[in-house]
Scaffold this motif. Structure first.
Motif, PDB file in Angstrom:
ATOM      1  N   ILE A  57      13.189  -3.268  -6.929  1.00 29.87           N
ATOM      2  CA  ILE A  57      11.656  -2.597  -7.091  1.00 29.87           C
ATOM      3  C   ILE A  57      11.704  -1.079  -7.636  1.00 29.87           C
ATOM      4  O   ILE A  57      12.555  -0.317  -7.272  1.00 29.87           O
ATOM      5  N   GLY A  58      10.958  -1.627  -8.322  1.00 30.26           N
ATOM      6  CA  GLY A  58      10.703   0.757  -8.490  1.00 30.26           C
ATOM      7  C   GLY A  58      10.450   1.154  -7.355  1.00 30.26           C
ATOM      8  O   GLY A  58       9.756   1.380  -6.710  1.00 30.26           O
ATOM      9  N   PRO A  59      10.570   3.020  -7.709  1.00 29.44           N
ATOM     10  CA  PRO A  59      10.418   3.994  -6.494  1.00 29.44           C
ATOM     11  C   PRO A  59       8.901   3.543  -6.399  1.00 29.44           C
ATOM     12  O   PRO A  59       7.811   4.190  -4.899  1.00 29.44           O
ATOM     13  N   ASP A  60       7.696   3.166  -6.928  1.00 30.93           N
ATOM     14  CA  ASP A  60       6.179   3.310  -6.524  1.00 30.93           C
ATOM     15  C   ASP A  60       5.592   2.555  -5.442  1.00 30.93           C
ATOM     16  O   ASP A  60       4.583   2.691  -4.667  1.00 30.93           O
ATOM     17  N   ALA A  61       6.246   0.960  -5.024  1.00 29.27           N
ATOM     18  CA  ALA A  61       6.438   0.188  -4.096  1.00 29.27           C
ATOM     19  C   ALA A  61       6.722   0.725  -3.276  1.00 29.27           C
ATOM     20  O   ALA A  61       8.041   0.767  -2.839  1.00 29.27           O
TER      21      ALA A  61
END
Length: 91
Positions: A57-61
């Motif tokens: 999962i990317g850092p935005d979530a």
């Protein structure tokens, strides 16, 4: 999910693979979501960063720890979701 402002993916780290379909769905739909690592009695076997890496999962979530049985922690999880959804809308 029509009309939803976002979603909480409640993750049991003992069964991490079970959440892949939900994570994929929300990533593909563009609906803001948070990952809530459900711990029991304060026990979290993995850190949020370890789970982020495992789920790719990317850092935005946001990934938060919680005990879904505790009212205050469930409330905090929902507040995190609403804040994340508002920030995503402002971007």
């Amino acid at each position: 999910v029509r009309g939803a402002i976002g979603a909480v993916v409640l993750v049991d780290t003992r069964r991490l693979a079970d959440c892949f379909p939900a994570v994929d769905y929300f990533e593909n739909s563009g609906l803001p979501f948070v990952i809530a690592l459900n711990g029991f009695d304060g026990h979290q076997p993995y850190s949020p960063e370890e789970v982020r890496e495992a789920l790719q999962i990317g850092p935005d979530a946001p990934i938060i720890t919680t005990d879904a049985r505790q009212r205050q922690e469930a409330k905090s999880t929902l507040i995190t979701l609403v804040e994340h959804a508002l920030m995503a809308r402002l971007r």
